[in-house]
Every structure is written in structure tokens, then in C-alpha cells.
Design an enzyme around this catalytic site. Sequence first.
Site, PDB file in Angstrom:
ATOM      1  N   GLN A   1      16.039  -6.870  -2.733  1.00 54.88           N
ATOM      2  CA  GLN A   1      14.778  -7.613  -2.619  1.00 54.88           C
ATOM      3  C   GLN A   1      14.443  -8.316  -3.944  1.00 54.88           C
ATOM      4  O   GLN A   1      14.044  -9.492  -3.965  1.00 54.88           O
ATOM      5  CB  GLN A   1      13.659  -6.642  -2.239  1.00 54.88           C
ATOM      6  CG  GLN A   1      12.262  -7.214  -2.391  1.00 54.88           C
ATOM      7  CD  GLN A   1      11.188  -6.275  -1.870  1.00 54.88           C
ATOM      8  OE1 GLN A   1      10.995  -6.185  -0.683  1.00 54.88           O
ATOM      9  NE2 GLN A   1      10.474  -5.608  -2.761  1.00 54.88           N
TER      10      GLN A   1
ATOM     11  N   GLN B   1       8.387  -8.503   8.067  1.00 58.10           N
ATOM     12  CA  GLN B   1       9.569  -7.912   7.446  1.00 58.10           C
ATOM     13  C   GLN B   1      10.006  -6.609   8.119  1.00 58.10           C
ATOM     14  O   GLN B   1      10.930  -5.955   7.663  1.00 58.10           O
ATOM     15  CB  GLN B   1       9.353  -7.705   5.944  1.00 58.10           C
ATOM     16  CG  GLN B   1       8.350  -6.640   5.557  1.00 58.10           C
ATOM     17  CD  GLN B   1       8.096  -6.644   4.058  1.00 58.10           C
ATOM     18  OE1 GLN B   1       7.383  -7.502   3.535  1.00 58.10           O
ATOM     19  NE2 GLN B   1       8.682  -5.709   3.336  1.00 58.10           N
TER      20      GLN B   1
ATOM     21  N   GLY C   1       0.830  -1.204   0.000  1.00 53.10           N
ATOM     22  CA  GLY C   1       0.000   0.000   0.000  1.00 53.10           C
ATOM     23  C   GLY C   1       0.859   1.246   0.000  1.00 53.10           C
ATOM     24  O   GLY C   1       2.010   1.203  -0.448  1.00 53.10           O
ATOM     25  N   ALA C   2       0.280   2.377   0.476  1.00 48.16           N
ATOM     26  CA  ALA C   2       0.953   3.679   0.384  1.00 48.16           C
ATOM     27  C   ALA C   2       1.377   3.897  -1.070  1.00 48.16           C
ATOM     28  O   ALA C   2       2.536   4.232  -1.372  1.00 48.16           O
ATOM     29  CB  ALA C   2       2.136   3.767   1.347  1.00 48.16           C
TER      30      ALA C   2
ATOM     31  N   HIS D   1       4.653   2.395  -7.774  1.00 48.91           N
ATOM     32  CA  HIS D   1       3.772   1.211  -7.811  1.00 48.91           C
ATOM     33  C   HIS D   1       2.936   1.207  -9.090  1.00 48.91           C
ATOM     34  O   HIS D   1       2.709   0.154  -9.695  1.00 48.91           O
ATOM     35  CB  HIS D   1       2.804   1.211  -6.618  1.00 48.91           C
ATOM     36  CG  HIS D   1       3.457   1.146  -5.276  1.00 48.91           C
ATOM     37  ND1 HIS D   1       3.421   2.172  -4.383  1.00 48.91           N
ATOM     38  CD2 HIS D   1       4.162   0.146  -4.680  1.00 48.91           C
ATOM     39  CE1 HIS D   1       4.064   1.836  -3.279  1.00 48.91           C
ATOM     40  NE2 HIS D   1       4.531   0.610  -3.424  1.00 48.91           N
TER      41      HIS D   1
ATOM     42  N   LEU E   1      11.285   7.332  -5.967  1.00 53.43           N
ATOM     43  CA  LEU E   1       9.970   7.310  -5.326  1.00 53.43           C
ATOM     44  C   LEU E   1       9.943   6.187  -4.297  1.00 53.43           C
ATOM     45  O   LEU E   1      10.412   5.086  -4.540  1.00 53.43           O
ATOM     46  CB  LEU E   1       8.862   7.082  -6.362  1.00 53.43           C
ATOM     47  CG  LEU E   1       8.672   8.172  -7.415  1.00 53.43           C
ATOM     48  CD1 LEU E   1       7.358   7.964  -8.153  1.00 53.43           C
ATOM     49  CD2 LEU E   1       8.719   9.558  -6.822  1.00 53.43           C
TER      50      LEU E   1
ATOM     51  N   HIS F   1       2.224   4.900  -4.738  1.00 53.04           N
ATOM     52  CA  HIS F   1       2.732   6.093  -5.424  1.00 53.04           C
ATOM     53  C   HIS F   1       2.996   5.724  -6.882  1.00 53.04           C
ATOM     54  O   HIS F   1       2.758   4.576  -7.294  1.00 53.04           O
ATOM     55  CB  HIS F   1       3.973   6.634  -4.712  1.00 53.04           C
ATOM     56  CG  HIS F   1       5.056   5.604  -4.499  1.00 53.04           C
ATOM     57  ND1 HIS F   1       5.732   5.004  -5.543  1.00 53.04           N
ATOM     58  CD2 HIS F   1       5.553   5.044  -3.369  1.00 53.04           C
ATOM     59  CE1 HIS F   1       6.605   4.152  -5.060  1.00 53.04           C
ATOM     60  NE2 HIS F   1       6.511   4.139  -3.730  1.00 53.04           N
TER      61      HIS F   1
ATOM     62  N   ARG G   1       8.190   5.843   1.854  1.00 48.62           N
ATOM     63  CA  ARG G   1       8.755   6.471   3.050  1.00 48.62           C
ATOM     64  C   ARG G   1       9.124   7.939   2.819  1.00 48.62           C
ATOM     65  O   ARG G   1       9.397   8.653   3.779  1.00 48.62           O
ATOM     66  CB  ARG G   1       9.953   5.668   3.555  1.00 48.62           C
ATOM     67  CG  ARG G   1       9.490   4.312   4.134  1.00 48.62           C
ATOM     68  CD  ARG G   1      10.598   3.485   4.731  1.00 48.62           C
ATOM     69  NE  ARG G   1      10.081   2.386   5.512  1.00 48.62           N
ATOM     70  CZ  ARG G   1      10.088   1.097   5.152  1.00 48.62           C
ATOM     71  NH1 ARG G   1      10.578   0.743   3.974  1.00 48.62           N
ATOM     72  NH2 ARG G   1       9.592   0.166   5.945  1.00 48.62           N
TER      73      ARG G   1
ATOM     74  N   GLY H   1       9.905  -3.479  -8.107  1.00 50.50           N
ATOM     75  CA  GLY H   1      10.723  -2.327  -8.488  1.00 50.50           C
ATOM     76  C   GLY H   1      12.205  -2.576  -8.276  1.00 50.50           C
ATOM     77  O   GLY H   1      12.608  -3.241  -7.315  1.00 50.50           O
TER      78      GLY H   1
HETATM   79  O1  PAF Z   1       8.396  -4.028  -1.720  1.00 53.95           O
HETATM   80  C1  PAF Z   1       7.404  -4.187  -0.981  1.00 53.95           C
HETATM   81  O2  PAF Z   1       6.481  -3.368  -0.958  1.00 53.95           O
HETATM   82  C2  PAF Z   1       7.328  -5.396  -0.071  1.00 53.95           C
HETATM   83  O3  PAF Z   1       8.579  -5.731   0.426  1.00 53.95           O
HETATM   84  C3  PAF Z   1       6.649  -6.620  -0.741  1.00 53.95           C
HETATM   85  C4  PAF Z   1       7.448  -7.117  -1.932  1.00 53.95           C
HETATM   86  C5  PAF Z   1       5.249  -6.259  -1.173  1.00 53.95           C
HETATM   87  C6  PAF Z   1       6.559  -7.774   0.286  1.00 53.95           C
HETATM   88  O4  PAF Z   1       5.831  -7.414   1.412  1.00 53.95           O
END
Ligand code: PAF
Length: 285
Positions: free
Chosen positions: A156, A64, A34-35, A40, A187, A37, A190, A150
Amino acid sequence: MTELSILRGVVELRGAVAAWRSAGESVGLVPTMGAIHEGHLALVRAARRDCRRVVATIFVNPTQFGPAEDFKRYPRDEAGDAALLAGAGADLLFAPALEAVYPAGFATTVSVAGLTRHLCGPHRPGHFDGVATVVTKLLLMAGAARAYFGEKDFQQLQVIRRLATDLDIPTEIVGVPTLREPDGLALSSRNRYLDPEARKVAAVLPALLQDLSGRLAAGASPAPALEEGRKALRAAGFDKLDYLELADEATLTPQAKLGPPARLFAAVWLGKTRLIDNWPVPATR
Ligand code: PAF
């Protein structure tokens, strides 16, 4: 605007995706917390280009976040996020409750070795296990042909590629280039924590990465160039520096000597806000 249905349960999600797949419609998955921008929305648009149907997910994954991290204050606005996702072309939003993802008795962790030893790994103990576990679950729940992440969270992305390969998850993992503000700041959800003063300092990070990348590509020796870069970040007003490293893009191991494929990685703090970014380094000219 596309009609966006919101599903909360795994069985419902599987049913919707199965119906599309049996009608021959390809499905793209965009996992988020969520949040929402523009970064996303770029993932949704990339999925839209490749796939007939797009499933976005919103789940603020507690596993996480470290105990001192921003899980509680992480911005949550499902209705606003849903409207943005629909506007970018998502067909369905999967927004499960905590118990749908981690039911009572949940006891399994997906842990990716190697790639998580460097960069953010040592600074955020348990973070990548939390990401790997939830992403594995989301990939298995959705059964999409492709899933989009992203490049801003480059480590990640590599961890997710590794787990999908290692666990034979038949979803292609697609990396999408980082979207940036006009002044270069990547972007991120946070960024909204930054006050105007901190926001100005934040823009120094991408400028420094770009400059350093050019110098390394032109033949500068990595160790002194990185040390100068660390000093410059401190002088610019960042409160703390977790790391500024040159690393191999594939393995994420720090490089003492520039050898392709190489990328610069940084994590810095402004007050309570941690920002990360990365920048490719082209082969020496
Ligand atoms: O990048 C993120 O927003 C998160 O780490 C993800 C990949 C959705 C996993 O919770």
C-alpha cells in the site's frame, strides 16, 4: 491533552488547513480507518515531530473491501479513537460521512498499474483501486505537506508513493516502521479478531520471516527456503496461506535470486482473519 475538533465536510477541512498554512504552520496528515492502536499513534507521533499541525482522518472506505471481506464487522468506535488520537497529539480529526467522500454520481477510479500485480493484488481484486482512489482524495482534500503511512502495509505504501508522484500531488509520503507486540506480531486493527489460540499461532509469522530473512542473507537459495517456509506456516496452524514471497522492495516483483533491495512478504489466514507482514532482507553477507 490537545483539543481535538472533529470535522465532517471537505470545505471545513480545507478551511482549517488553509488557515494553518497561511499562518506558516506545516500540516501532517495521518489517514486511518479507525480502530486506532499504537501503530496509528506512532504515525501521529511521527507527524507531530515533523509538522506543527496534525490532521488524522477516520474513514472506513467501502471501496477497498471485497464483497466477502470484513467491511461490516470492521471495528468502529469514533469517540474512543478520537481520544487516543488527541492523546498522541493530533489537532484535528476529519471523519467524513460516506456521501462526503463518494457523493451521488461518483465515477472516478485511481488505478496504479505494475505494483498492484503482485502479492495482495491478485488475492484482493479491486482493493488497491479502492485504496488509491480514497487516498488520492484525502491527499487532495487536506493539502498537507506530508502524509504518514505504516510500513506494515508495505505494498500500500509503495502504491501511494507511486500515485503521489504520478499525479504530481505535492505531499511528501512518509513511511513509518512497523510497531510490534513483544512476541513480534505486527500491530493491526485485525489482531482484535484473534482468539487466544489463534493469537499464539499468529506470532509464528514474524518469527518465521525474521529467521528466513537471516537465512537468505546468509546465502540460502530462495526457492527451497521459501517452500520450507510455506510448509512451516501450514504446520504451525495457519488455515490458509495466500503467499510467502521474496520480492524487490521497489517494484514488488518476486525475486528468484536475492538482489537488494529485497523484502519478504506474507499473507496468511487464521479462520476468517487475514494477516499480512513483511521483513527486510539485508544484502548477502
Ligand atoms: O491503511 C489504511 O488504514 C487504509 O488503507 C487507508 C490508507 C487509510 C485508506 O483507506
